[in-house]
Design a protein around this motif. Structure first.
Motif, mmCIF file in Angstrom:
data_model
loop_
_atom_site.group_PDB
_atom_site.id
_atom_site.type_symbol
_atom_site.label_atom_id
_atom_site.label_comp_id
_atom_site.label_asym_id
_atom_site.label_seq_id
_atom_site.Cartn_x
_atom_site.Cartn_y
_atom_site.Cartn_z
ATOM 1 N N THR A 10 15.575 24.945 49.777
ATOM 2 C CA THR A 10 15.535 24.360 51.116
ATOM 3 C C THR A 10 15.828 22.860 51.065
ATOM 4 O O THR A 10 16.622 22.332 51.854
ATOM 5 C CB THR A 10 14.157 24.589 51.758
ATOM 6 N N LEU A 11 15.199 22.173 50.113
ATOM 7 C CA LEU A 11 15.405 20.732 49.977
ATOM 8 C C LEU A 11 16.844 20.420 49.577
ATOM 9 O O LEU A 11 17.450 19.472 50.085
ATOM 10 C CB LEU A 11 14.429 20.167 48.946
ATOM 11 N N ALA A 12 17.394 21.248 48.673
ATOM 12 C CA ALA A 12 18.783 21.028 48.248
ATOM 13 C C ALA A 12 19.752 21.234 49.407
ATOM 14 O O ALA A 12 20.713 20.464 49.574
ATOM 15 C CB ALA A 12 19.124 21.972 47.091
ATOM 16 N N LEU A 13 19.523 22.266 50.201
ATOM 17 C CA LEU A 13 20.374 22.516 51.361
ATOM 18 C C LEU A 13 20.266 21.386 52.380
ATOM 19 O O LEU A 13 21.245 21.028 53.046
ATOM 20 C CB LEU A 13 19.994 23.850 52.009
ATOM 21 N N ASP A 14 19.065 20.817 52.488
ATOM 22 C CA ASP A 14 18.885 19.698 53.411
ATOM 23 C C ASP A 14 19.670 18.484 52.943
ATOM 24 O O ASP A 14 20.332 17.810 53.748
ATOM 25 C CB ASP A 14 17.394 19.369 53.522
ATOM 26 N N VAL A 15 19.591 18.202 51.649
ATOM 27 C CA VAL A 15 20.339 17.069 51.098
ATOM 28 C C VAL A 15 21.838 17.270 51.299
ATOM 29 O O VAL A 15 22.581 16.324 51.601
ATOM 30 C CB VAL A 15 20.013 16.887 49.603
ATOM 31 N N ALA A 16 22.288 18.517 51.165
ATOM 32 C CA ALA A 16 23.707 18.820 51.334
ATOM 33 C C ALA A 16 24.122 18.904 52.797
ATOM 34 O O ALA A 16 25.305 19.124 53.101
ATOM 35 C CB ALA A 16 24.032 20.143 50.632
ATOM 36 N N GLY A 17 23.161 18.758 53.705
ATOM 37 C CA GLY A 17 23.466 18.818 55.129
ATOM 38 C C GLY A 17 23.762 20.213 55.636
ATOM 39 O O GLY A 17 24.417 20.376 56.670
ATOM 40 N N MET A 18 23.253 21.244 54.937
ATOM 41 C CA MET A 18 23.570 22.629 55.297
ATOM 42 C C MET A 18 22.390 23.379 55.904
ATOM 43 O O MET A 18 22.540 24.526 56.331
ATOM 44 C CB MET A 18 24.055 23.390 54.059
ATOM 45 N N ILE A 19 21.204 22.764 55.932
ATOM 46 C CA ILE A 19 20.014 23.495 56.351
ATOM 47 C C ILE A 19 20.072 23.891 57.821
ATOM 48 O O ILE A 19 19.399 24.835 58.250
ATOM 49 C CB ILE A 19 18.737 22.672 56.068
ATOM 50 N N GLN A 20 20.893 23.196 58.613
ATOM 51 C CA GLN A 20 20.964 23.499 60.042
ATOM 52 C C GLN A 20 22.064 24.493 60.399
ATOM 53 O O GLN A 20 22.257 24.792 61.569
ATOM 54 C CB GLN A 20 21.152 22.209 60.840
ATOM 55 N N THR A 21 22.779 25.008 59.395
ATOM 56 C CA THR A 21 23.773 26.032 59.692
ATOM 57 C C THR A 21 23.074 27.337 60.045
ATOM 58 O O THR A 21 21.896 27.526 59.766
ATOM 59 C CB THR A 21 24.713 26.252 58.493
ATOM 60 N N ALA A 22 23.810 28.252 60.629
ATOM 61 C CA ALA A 22 23.198 29.439 61.240
ATOM 62 C C ALA A 22 22.459 30.321 60.249
ATOM 63 O O ALA A 22 21.437 30.912 60.596
ATOM 64 C CB ALA A 22 24.280 30.250 61.954
ATOM 65 N N TRP A 23 22.942 30.427 58.996
ATOM 66 C CA TRP A 23 22.384 31.423 58.083
ATOM 67 C C TRP A 23 21.355 30.880 57.109
ATOM 68 O O TRP A 23 20.556 31.637 56.546
ATOM 69 C CB TRP A 23 23.516 32.060 57.279
ATOM 70 N N THR A 24 21.335 29.561 56.869
ATOM 71 C CA THR A 24 20.514 29.042 55.774
ATOM 72 C C THR A 24 19.016 29.133 56.050
ATOM 73 O O THR A 24 18.238 29.561 55.186
ATOM 74 C CB THR A 24 20.888 27.582 55.462
ATOM 75 N N ALA A 25 18.582 28.734 57.241
ATOM 76 C CA ALA A 25 17.150 28.768 57.533
ATOM 77 C C ALA A 25 16.581 30.186 57.469
ATOM 78 O O ALA A 25 15.532 30.403 56.845
ATOM 79 C CB ALA A 25 16.865 28.127 58.898
ATOM 80 N N PRO A 26 17.215 31.188 58.083
ATOM 81 C CA PRO A 26 16.684 32.548 57.949
ATOM 82 C C PRO A 26 16.612 33.026 56.506
ATOM 83 O O PRO A 26 15.673 33.725 56.126
ATOM 84 C CB PRO A 26 17.681 33.393 58.759
ATOM 85 N N VAL A 27 17.597 32.658 55.680
ATOM 86 C CA VAL A 27 17.603 33.112 54.289
ATOM 87 C C VAL A 27 16.449 32.510 53.506
ATOM 88 O O VAL A 27 15.714 33.217 52.805
ATOM 89 C CB VAL A 27 18.950 32.788 53.617
ATOM 90 N N VAL A 28 16.260 31.195 53.612
ATOM 91 C CA VAL A 28 15.187 30.575 52.830
ATOM 92 C C VAL A 28 13.816 31.004 53.355
ATOM 93 O O VAL A 28 12.858 31.146 52.573
ATOM 94 C CB VAL A 28 15.316 29.032 52.802
ATOM 95 N N LEU A 29 13.714 31.210 54.674
ATOM 96 C CA LEU A 29 12.457 31.722 55.214
ATOM 97 C C LEU A 29 12.157 33.120 54.678
ATOM 98 O O LEU A 29 11.023 33.433 54.317
ATOM 99 C CB LEU A 29 12.512 31.757 56.747
ATOM 100 N N PHE A 30 13.181 33.950 54.611
ATOM 101 C CA PHE A 30 13.025 35.297 54.078
ATOM 102 C C PHE A 30 12.563 35.248 52.630
ATOM 103 O O PHE A 30 11.630 35.961 52.233
ATOM 104 C CB PHE A 30 14.355 36.047 54.203
ATOM 105 N N LEU A 31 13.191 34.409 51.811
ATOM 106 C CA LEU A 31 12.816 34.295 50.399
ATOM 107 C C LEU A 31 11.388 33.786 50.253
ATOM 108 O O LEU A 31 10.622 34.264 49.405
ATOM 109 C CB LEU A 31 13.790 33.369 49.673
ATOM 110 N N LEU A 32 11.026 32.805 51.082
ATOM 111 C CA LEU A 32 9.668 32.275 51.007
ATOM 112 C C LEU A 32 8.648 33.332 51.397
ATOM 113 O O LEU A 32 7.579 33.443 50.779
ATOM 114 C CB LEU A 32 9.529 31.049 51.910
ATOM 115 N N MET A 33 8.957 34.130 52.412
ATOM 116 C CA MET A 33 8.024 35.165 52.830
ATOM 117 C C MET A 33 7.916 36.286 51.805
ATOM 118 O O MET A 33 6.862 36.920 51.661
ATOM 119 C CB MET A 33 8.432 35.726 54.193
ATOM 120 N N LEU A 34 8.979 36.547 51.046
ATOM 121 C CA LEU A 34 8.870 37.471 49.917
ATOM 122 C C LEU A 34 7.811 36.966 48.937
ATOM 123 O O LEU A 34 6.957 37.722 48.470
ATOM 124 C CB LEU A 34 10.215 37.602 49.201
ATOM 125 N N ALA A 35 7.893 35.677 48.621
ATOM 126 C CA ALA A 35 6.935 35.087 47.693
ATOM 127 C C ALA A 35 5.524 35.097 48.277
ATOM 128 O O ALA A 35 4.551 35.408 47.579
ATOM 129 C CB ALA A 35 7.355 33.654 47.357
#
Length: 427
Positions: free
Chosen positions: A324-349
């Motif tokens: 999540t932090l890396a995507l934020d630094v790269a300016g990609m965290i606000q794209t349509a697919w990134t937030a749902p993906v990292v949220l999904f991975l975090l909820m798996l954990a």
């Protein structure tokens, strides 16, 4: 008692039945039916939990009713503190019951009535009055939940074998997730007004808790010894002499970041502009999807090694948060697919942490100490969560990135510490 062939067949298909699981002969004879009753009861309560989630559903509801940010900010502290902190005071009374399933059934019934109360408030009140009434109902629900939490692990340990406990609870998590997934899809597709869907979900949650209470009451639980311990309330803390319990609590405390991080991911993704409605659908969908695909798997793995499940899920959380932090630094965290993906991975954990810690505590504690282990562990974690909430609020002033970095470090430390726990599934 001889179980119906279908009951036994389902049980043997779902669970590892190669060992007696440490149960006596009487408990073994009724285990198949009890296993399925546990799975059914928990499926209903976990579904109800998702339908009435304070972080998502009730937050949206209070905003919709015009209660204001003050009341919304109290939802999670009331729920968490009410669920965990009172357990130290209820453990002795639950110990005094020869059949502790009644405590769980009563707690589930009270949660159902409280949920029905929240649904009634949603239809009749607005503004500050709605906020106060819903907080009151939530406080009652949380107190009843604390009773269920103390009683459950003890009943589970008496009625389901050691190698099947994680499977029963994991199966329930996956089954409940399917219902929550449907709820999320209905919210996101707009086939009905969100007001109707959310209010209907509150009433459905109440009914599920009531039916679950009846189902759990039908468990075949052998009468145990009724404790007449008149110790001081705080005498239960003597179980902290066990270094493994102290290490387990420290591990669990470090892994609380998996539960606290999702709002900060939403904040980074810039989804505030969509309001609580956007967050509601996205987080419910991510949480339900993760539980659906991981609950049963984490449960089976926990029956093999709950300490490794804690370590793996802590590491997975750290990877998800670092991504999540890396995507934020790269300016990609606000794209349509990134937030749902990292949220999904975090909820798996997060689901792995929940499953691993529950199975580990049940298998670590002896029968006569299980209620105290549970009460003390949850009381300490309740205090930690309150402290973490305050620290998170302070850390958020420096930006969500720093808060997520802190949770990443906590998850890594928790995963490392989990590896030092005993392998309680052996022996």
């Amino acid at each position: 008692m001889t179980h119906a062939p279908l009951t036994t067949e389902i049980y043997e298909t779902l669970a590892d039945t190669t060992s007696d699981g440490g149960l006596d002969s009487a408990a073994s004879r009724t285990e198949a039916g009890n296993f399925l009753r546990h799975a059914a009861s928990l499926s209903m309560t976990k579904t109800a939990d998702g339908l009435i989630d304070p972080k998502l559903v009730l937050s949206w509801l209070l905003n919709h009713l015009g209660a204001g940010a003050f009341w919304v900010g109290l939802l999670v502290p009331v729920r968490e503190a009410g669920s965990l902190l009172p357990q130290l005071f209820t453990a002795a009374r639950i110990h005094a019951l020869r059949r502790r399933k009644w405590a769980w059934s009563a707690g589930s019934a009270v949660q159902g009535l409280a949920a029905l109360g929240i649904g009634t408030v949603a239809l009749t009140l607005e503004g500050r009055g709605a906020g106060l009434a819903i907080l009151g109902c939530l406080a009652v629900l949380a107190l009843a939940r604390s009773v269920c939490s103390v009683a459950y692990k003890d009943v589970l340990g008496k009625t389901v074998g050691k190698s099947r406990r994680g499977t029963a609870t994991g199966l329930a998590s996956s089954a409940a997730s399917a219902g929550i997934l449907i709820f999320a899809v209905v919210l996101m597709t707009g086939v009905a007004s969100r007001e109707v869907v959310v209010t209907g979900a509150l009433f459905l949650a109440g009914v599920l808790w009531l039916v679950s209470a009846l189902t759990f009451a039908s468990l075949r639980e052998a009468a145990g010894e009724a404790s007449r311990d008149h110790r001081s309330v705080f005498a239960a803390f003597s179980v902290l002499k066990d270094p493994q319990l102290r290490r387990f609590i420290a591990t669990r405390g470090l892994l609380t970041g998996t539960a606290l991080a999702p709002p900060y991911i939403v904040l980074l993704a810039g989804q505030e502009d969509g309001g609580a409605l956007g967050r509601l659908g996205a987080l419910i969908l991510a949480s339900a999807g993760a539980s659906l695909v991981s609950g049963y798997v984490w449960g089976r793995l926990s029956d093999r090694s709950s300490r490794l499940v804690l370590a793996l899920s802590g590491l997975a959380a750290a990877v998800a948060l670092a991504a999540t932090l890396a995507l934020d630094v790269a300016g990609m965290i606000q794209t349509a697919w990134t937030a749902p993906v990292v949220l999904f991975l975090l909820m798996l954990a997060y689901n792995g942490v929940r499953q691993g810690r529950s199975t580990h505590l049940v298998d670590m504690a002896q029968d006569d100490a299980r209620a105290d282990y549970t009460a003390v562990s949850n009381t300490v974690i309740g205090i930690v969560l309150l402290g973490s909430g305050l620290f998170g609020a302070l850390a958020s002033t420096f930006g969500p990135e720093w808060t997520l970095a802190l949770f990443t470090a906590m998850s890594l430390c928790g995963a490392t510490l989990a590896l030092t726990l005993d392998e309680v599934q052996k022996g």
